[in-house]
Design an enzyme around this catalytic site. Structure first.
Site, PDB file in Angstrom:
ATOM      1  N   ASP A 256      13.317  40.953  -0.952  1.00 47.60           N
ATOM      2  CA  ASP A 256      12.258  41.789  -1.083  1.00 47.60           C
ATOM      3  C   ASP A 256      12.453  42.753   0.264  1.00 47.60           C
ATOM      4  O   ASP A 256      12.525  42.352   1.400  1.00 47.60           O
ATOM      5  CB  ASP A 256      10.612  41.170  -0.915  1.00 47.60           C
TER       6      ASP A 256
ATOM      7  N   ASP B   6      18.494  46.555  -0.440  1.00 44.27           N
ATOM      8  CA  ASP B   6      18.119  47.363  -1.890  1.00 44.27           C
ATOM      9  C   ASP B   6      18.839  46.836  -3.063  1.00 44.27           C
ATOM     10  O   ASP B   6      19.860  47.101  -3.015  1.00 44.27           O
ATOM     11  CB  ASP B   6      18.245  48.874  -1.532  1.00 44.27           C
TER      12      ASP B   6
ATOM     13  N   ASN C  87      13.609  40.669 -10.702  1.00 48.95           N
ATOM     14  CA  ASN C  87      12.231  40.816 -10.959  1.00 48.95           C
ATOM     15  C   ASN C  87      11.649  42.076 -10.035  1.00 48.95           C
ATOM     16  O   ASN C  87      10.415  42.494 -10.133  1.00 48.95           O
ATOM     17  CB  ASN C  87      11.420  39.747 -10.367  1.00 48.95           C
TER      18      ASN C  87
ATOM     19  N   TYR D 246       8.428  53.921 -16.648  1.00 49.96           N
ATOM     20  CA  TYR D 246       8.354  52.149 -16.487  1.00 49.96           C
ATOM     21  C   TYR D 246       8.789  51.720 -17.936  1.00 49.96           C
ATOM     22  O   TYR D 246       9.507  50.775 -17.875  1.00 49.96           O
ATOM     23  CB  TYR D 246       7.039  51.751 -16.116  1.00 49.96           C
TER      24      TYR D 246
ATOM     25  N   LYS E 250      12.188  49.394 -18.725  1.00 47.69           N
ATOM     26  CA  LYS E 250      11.809  47.825 -19.284  1.00 47.69           C
ATOM     27  C   LYS E 250      12.359  47.950 -20.458  1.00 47.69           C
ATOM     28  O   LYS E 250      12.884  46.549 -20.897  1.00 47.69           O
ATOM     29  CB  LYS E 250      10.419  47.566 -19.422  1.00 47.69           C
TER      30      LYS E 250
ATOM     31  N   THR F 166      -0.774  41.283 -10.826  1.00 48.78           N
ATOM     32  CA  THR F 166      -0.117  41.549  -9.818  1.00 48.78           C
ATOM     33  C   THR F 166      -0.462  42.900  -9.063  1.00 48.78           C
ATOM     34  O   THR F 166      -1.319  43.703  -9.495  1.00 48.78           O
ATOM     35  CB  THR F 166       1.550  41.769 -10.169  1.00 48.78           C
TER      36      THR F 166
END
Length: 310
Positions: free
Chosen positions: A48, A83, A110, A181, A185, A215
């Site tokens: 992360d 990254d 993820n 997005y 996806k 989230t």
């Protein structure tokens, strides 16, 4: 051999001995993946970069925090802040797993963030940033992990490896205000199908999930949902991890090229695009005849799923 419980790590568990990379594992769904893999015996690379919800640089040490949580369970983990949408960064991430643990068995892609905007007002930068982190951020780690597994297979050490990608209902059905997005996806779902076919020869499976959970990216949608009297919070991101951990285990070797919808206690296999029954003229169509033929095809076709937010 010590027993494994939900609250602690031991030497048993369905992922005992496996080495797992989880990207975007500092918070939310990714954090829960990392913790559950650790409970189930895996050694975890927690990736992360610590950015804000919209991807702005923040530099928060969230990967290290999750590593400390895993070590408190008695399991092994290392932090990584490369990254994943950078080709060299993704290569370094895979190398970090090999350097720390000597192998790699599972890649869970993820990482991501959102910059929601209606398509008529979306900027080029908002489009590029979201497509980069989601789609390229899946493709780059996958490419370098796959190269490693291919080399292992060619050396006579056939892997029993897993890739779990993260798609979304926005990618499967579309979502108002999320063209960037949703497009990324949808690309991830197609990437998963391609990877499952290409990598099978090397002992690698590839599947994807389309999760629904609370989230940072969905807090405006799910934050105010009431918890039922039973105490089961259907939007708890921890609900997503059991499926992902099972998909990362040796038990799932027979499952590949699938997209799973998962929310609360529900798991479903999403049915993707299929060839429809054609109207075949036997030759070139006259444009004036196309409309009636299309109307007939649409009348016989199953209704489309509604777009989220429509």
């Amino acid at each position: 051999m010590p027993e494994r419980t939900r609250d602690g790590a031991g030497e048993s568990g369905i992922c005992a001995g496996r080495v797992v990379i989880v990207t975007g594992a500092g918070r939310g769904i990714g954090r829960e993946h990392a913790l559950e893999f650790a409970r189930q015996g895996a050694r975890v690379v927690v990736n992360d970069v610590g950015v804000a919800r919209d991807g702005a640089a923040a530099g928060e040490p969230v990967a290290r925090t999750v590593v400390e949580e895993i070590r408190a369970l008695g399991a092994e983990a290392v932090a990584n802040t490369d990254d994943v949408a950078d080709w060299d960064g993704a290569k370094a991430l895979v190398a970090s797993a090999l350097a720390a643990f000597g192998r790699l068995d599972v890649l869970v892609n993820n990482a991501g963030f959102v910059r929601d905007r209606m398509i008529v007002s979306m900027t080029e930068q908002e489009w590029d940033a979201v497509v980069r982190v989601h789609l390229k951020g899946h493709a780059a780690p996958l490419r370098h992990a796959a190269a490693h597994w291919r080399d292992e297979a060619k050396a006579g050490r056939r892997p029993d490896a897993r890739v779990i990608n993260t798609s979304s209902g926005a990618g499967l059905q579309g979502s108002v205000g999320q063209a960037n997005y949703g497009a990324a996806k949808a690309g991830i779902a197609a990437l998963t199908l391609t990877a499952a076919t290409e990598l099978a020869r090397y002992g690698v499976t590839a599947n994807a999930i389309a999760p629904s959970a609370r989230t940072r990216m969905t807090e405006g949608v799910f934050a105010t949902m009431d918890r039922p009297e039973s105490g089961f919070d259907a939007m708890d991101p921890a609900n997503i991890a059991p499926l992902v951990v099972w998909l990362g285990s040796e038990l799932s070797a027979h499952v590949t090229g699938q997209v799973f919808e998962v929310e609360g206690g529900r798991i479903a296999v999403a049915s993707g695009w299929h060839h429809g029954v054609p109207a075949d003229r036997g030759g070139r169509w006259d444009p004036a005849d196309v409309g009636p033929a299309v109307d007939k095809l649409l009348a016989a076709a199953p209704p489309a799923e509604p777009v989220y937010g429509s």
